[in-house]
Design a protein around this motif. Structure first.
Motif, mmCIF file in Angstrom:
data_model
loop_
_atom_site.group_PDB
_atom_site.id
_atom_site.type_symbol
_atom_site.label_atom_id
_atom_site.label_comp_id
_atom_site.label_asym_id
_atom_site.label_seq_id
_atom_site.Cartn_x
_atom_site.Cartn_y
_atom_site.Cartn_z
ATOM 1 N N SER A 146 28.914 38.355 43.988
ATOM 2 C CA SER A 146 28.429 37.085 43.437
ATOM 3 C C SER A 146 29.261 35.942 44.012
ATOM 4 C CB SER A 146 28.545 37.102 41.919
ATOM 5 O OG SER A 146 29.899 36.895 41.531
ATOM 6 N N PRO A 147 28.790 34.698 43.860
ATOM 7 C CA PRO A 147 29.561 33.556 44.390
ATOM 8 C C PRO A 147 30.975 33.435 43.832
ATOM 9 C CG PRO A 147 27.317 32.887 43.929
ATOM 10 C CD PRO A 147 27.460 34.278 43.378
ATOM 11 N N LYS A 148 31.260 34.084 42.696
ATOM 12 C CA LYS A 148 32.611 33.959 42.136
ATOM 13 C C LYS A 148 33.548 35.070 42.593
ATOM 14 C CE LYS A 148 31.992 36.326 37.689
ATOM 15 N NZ LYS A 148 32.044 36.140 36.213
ATOM 16 N N ASP A 149 33.027 36.039 43.344
ATOM 17 C CA ASP A 149 33.858 37.166 43.755
ATOM 18 C C ASP A 149 34.745 36.823 44.953
ATOM 19 O OD1 ASP A 149 33.222 39.241 41.922
ATOM 20 O OD2 ASP A 149 31.295 39.525 42.917
ATOM 21 N N TYR A 150 35.777 37.629 45.125
ATOM 22 C CA TYR A 150 36.577 37.666 46.356
ATOM 23 C C TYR A 150 35.642 38.109 47.475
ATOM 24 C CZ TYR A 150 39.990 40.081 49.486
ATOM 25 O OH TYR A 150 40.725 40.532 50.553
ATOM 26 N N HIS A 151 35.568 37.312 48.556
ATOM 27 C CA HIS A 151 34.495 37.484 49.537
ATOM 28 C C HIS A 151 34.871 38.311 50.770
ATOM 29 C CE1 HIS A 151 33.150 33.988 47.211
ATOM 30 N NE2 HIS A 151 31.944 34.384 47.547
ATOM 31 N N ARG A 152 36.080 38.854 50.800
ATOM 32 C CA ARG A 152 36.459 39.647 51.967
ATOM 33 C C ARG A 152 36.025 41.095 51.768
ATOM 34 N NH1 ARG A 152 40.981 37.060 55.466
ATOM 35 N NH2 ARG A 152 40.576 34.881 54.948
ATOM 36 N N TYR A 153 35.679 41.750 52.883
ATOM 37 C CA TYR A 153 35.269 43.142 52.808
ATOM 38 C C TYR A 153 36.194 43.987 53.671
ATOM 39 C CZ TYR A 153 32.213 40.787 56.280
ATOM 40 O OH TYR A 153 31.712 39.965 57.259
ATOM 41 N N HIS A 154 36.376 45.222 53.245
ATOM 42 C CA HIS A 154 37.418 46.098 53.786
ATOM 43 C C HIS A 154 36.836 47.457 54.168
ATOM 44 C CE1 HIS A 154 40.839 43.554 52.252
ATOM 45 N NE2 HIS A 154 39.832 43.102 51.518
ATOM 46 N N PHE A 197 36.254 57.916 49.054
ATOM 47 C CA PHE A 197 35.952 56.573 49.550
ATOM 48 C C PHE A 197 36.313 55.560 48.470
ATOM 49 C CE2 PHE A 197 33.531 58.811 52.654
ATOM 50 C CZ PHE A 197 33.254 57.925 53.698
ATOM 51 N N ILE A 198 36.598 54.346 48.910
ATOM 52 C CA ILE A 198 36.859 53.250 47.977
ATOM 53 C C ILE A 198 35.798 52.163 48.144
ATOM 54 C CG2 ILE A 198 39.351 53.644 47.873
ATOM 55 C CD1 ILE A 198 39.659 51.204 49.802
ATOM 56 N N SER A 199 35.673 51.335 47.127
ATOM 57 C CA SER A 199 34.783 50.178 47.225
ATOM 58 C C SER A 199 35.305 49.225 48.292
ATOM 59 C CB SER A 199 34.708 49.443 45.886
ATOM 60 O OG SER A 199 34.056 48.197 46.039
ATOM 61 N N PRO A 200 34.433 48.719 49.175
ATOM 62 C CA PRO A 200 34.882 47.793 50.212
ATOM 63 C C PRO A 200 35.092 46.372 49.737
ATOM 64 C CG PRO A 200 32.537 48.143 50.412
ATOM 65 C CD PRO A 200 33.012 49.063 49.321
ATOM 66 N N ALA A 201 34.693 46.072 48.481
ATOM 67 C CA ALA A 201 34.727 44.674 48.031
ATOM 68 C C ALA A 201 34.740 44.598 46.513
ATOM 69 C CB ALA A 201 33.501 43.931 48.571
ATOM 70 N N ASP A 202 35.159 43.451 45.997
ATOM 71 C CA ASP A 202 34.954 43.127 44.589
ATOM 72 C C ASP A 202 33.455 42.857 44.427
ATOM 73 O OD1 ASP A 202 37.698 43.208 44.485
ATOM 74 O OD2 ASP A 202 37.962 41.150 43.775
ATOM 75 N N SER A 203 32.794 43.592 43.559
ATOM 76 C CA SER A 203 31.334 43.512 43.545
ATOM 77 C C SER A 203 30.761 44.164 42.297
ATOM 78 C CB SER A 203 30.765 44.203 44.795
ATOM 79 O OG SER A 203 31.303 45.512 44.939
ATOM 80 N N PHE A 204 29.430 44.116 42.207
ATOM 81 C CA PHE A 204 28.676 44.739 41.121
ATOM 82 C C PHE A 204 27.744 45.763 41.751
ATOM 83 C CE2 PHE A 204 25.147 45.010 38.092
ATOM 84 C CZ PHE A 204 25.825 45.164 36.891
ATOM 85 N N LEU A 236 28.299 54.706 39.034
ATOM 86 C CA LEU A 236 28.825 53.349 38.834
ATOM 87 C C LEU A 236 27.728 52.292 38.769
ATOM 88 C CD1 LEU A 236 31.820 53.565 41.356
ATOM 89 C CD2 LEU A 236 31.966 53.609 38.856
ATOM 90 N N THR A 237 26.474 52.703 38.769
ATOM 91 C CA THR A 237 25.378 51.734 38.748
ATOM 92 C C THR A 237 25.480 50.832 37.529
ATOM 93 O OG1 THR A 237 23.966 53.315 39.909
ATOM 94 C CG2 THR A 237 22.874 51.474 38.818
ATOM 95 N N ASN A 238 25.292 49.527 37.784
ATOM 96 C CA ASN A 238 25.381 48.473 36.758
ATOM 97 C C ASN A 238 26.805 48.283 36.237
ATOM 98 O OD1 ASN A 238 22.603 47.839 36.866
ATOM 99 N ND2 ASN A 238 22.136 49.503 35.448
ATOM 100 N N GLN A 239 27.777 48.616 37.078
ATOM 101 C CA GLN A 239 29.175 48.391 36.719
ATOM 102 C C GLN A 239 29.852 47.499 37.749
ATOM 103 O OE1 GLN A 239 31.542 51.830 35.511
ATOM 104 N NE2 GLN A 239 29.678 53.010 35.140
ATOM 105 N N LYS A 240 30.869 46.769 37.302
ATOM 106 C CA LYS A 240 31.693 45.945 38.177
ATOM 107 C C LYS A 240 32.780 46.819 38.781
ATOM 108 C CE LYS A 240 32.788 41.558 39.404
ATOM 109 N NZ LYS A 240 33.479 41.909 40.651
ATOM 110 N N VAL A 241 33.005 46.673 40.077
ATOM 111 C CA VAL A 241 34.090 47.387 40.745
ATOM 112 C C VAL A 241 34.935 46.383 41.524
ATOM 113 C CG1 VAL A 241 32.811 49.564 40.938
ATOM 114 C CG2 VAL A 241 32.696 47.885 42.798
ATOM 115 N N SER A 242 36.127 46.788 41.875
ATOM 116 C CA SER A 242 37.019 45.969 42.681
ATOM 117 C C SER A 242 37.234 46.630 44.030
ATOM 118 C CB SER A 242 38.375 45.797 41.977
ATOM 119 O OG SER A 242 38.226 45.164 40.732
#
Length: 272
Positions: A128-136, A72-79, A255-261
């Motif tokens: 967060s408000p600064k992230d890319y807001h689209r989800y996949h 699986f991949i992350s659906p969004a830029d997120s934390f 990946l807890t407490n890590q930034k992912v794309s």
């Protein structure tokens, strides 16, 4: 209607207003500057005709993602605020703050399917408000059901996650029930938050969020297929996606407490 919904509606009206170009440029550039947005993959700030258009910006070029069926991949830029194994039917919104998966998913998910996720796995993705807001789409699958649960719109930042019990269950949310080609079950839960005027799903325009209704809406699909990486929609501001997998399906990366794309691999090889 809760005060958080009212605030979000007013902010939504401001964000979608198209001001004269010189004013809009000041608003957009100010937002980019103060939140330190990385705009390398997007249009220049002044090219967006409203703050909402900037929030929901699309990528100029598609990202290359792993297309194998092994992960699986992350659906969004997120934390990643929390992840791990469900303790029977309990998962965490943050360390020390547990809640019930059945309450999150609602009783519009069948008893049989609620049972399948007991002792399963979960991962929380905070945008967060600064992230890319689209989800996949995080994996190739069929969407079997969409459930829209109206609710409040508390913030989903760390301060509120630490103090507001069952926050994800109180907030408005949209639940996608997904099934893989080998009949494995997983859920993607999109949680609204303060200043999120809407959650948009491009494959289901009938869904309207942050409106004055308490009625749960459930839509079932016979043959709605989505492919890993497909854009499903977007948040109009930052928010959270919760993913839940049935028992003995995935091995989550730590990946807890890590930034992912969007596109980051979040599982090791699937369990079968």
């Amino acid at each position: 209607m809760h005060i958080t919904n009212v605030i979000s509606q007013y902010f939504g009206k401001f964000a979608k207003t198209e001001f004269p170009s010189f004013i809009q440029t000041i608003i957009n550039k100010g937002y980019v500057f103060f939140l330190k947005l990385d705009m390398k993959e997007f249009l220049k700030p002044e090219e967006y005709r409203s703050l909402n258009a900037l929030f929901t910006r699309a990528l100029l070029q598609p990202r290359e993602i792993d297309q194998s069926k092994a992960n699986f991949i992350s659906p969004a830029d997120s934390f990643i605020t929390e992840s791990g194994k469900l303790q029977t039917n309990t998962l965490l919104q943050i360390k020390g703050m547990a809640y019930d998966v059945e309450e999150l998913l609602s009783y519009y998910v069948s008893k049989e399917n609620r049972g399948k996720v007991l002792d399963g796995a979960f991962m929380n993705f905070y945008l967060s408000p600064k992230d890319y807001h689209r989800y996949h789409a995080a994996y190739d699958c069929k969407v079997k059901k969409l459930i829209h649960v109206p609710g409040k719109l508390y913030p989903v930042n760390f301060r509120y996650l630490k103090k507001e019990l069952h926050l994800f269950c109180q907030n408005e949310r949209v639940i996608l029930e997904c099934e893989t080609e080998d009949n494995k079950l997983f859920y993607m839960v999109f949680v609204g938050a303060l200043n999120v005027g809407q959650m948009v799903f491009e494959f289901e325009p009938s869904v309207e969020t942050n409106i004055d209704t308490q009625e749960i809406k459930c839509i079932e699909y016979d043959d709605l297929e989505i492919k890993k990486g497909d854009c499903l929609g977007y948040f109009k501001m930052g928010s959270t996606v919760v993913m839940i997998w049935e028992k003995d399906f995935v091995n989550l990366k730590d990946l807890t407490n890590q930034k992912v794309s969007f596109g980051t691999i979040i599982t090791n090889n699937l369990q079968g």
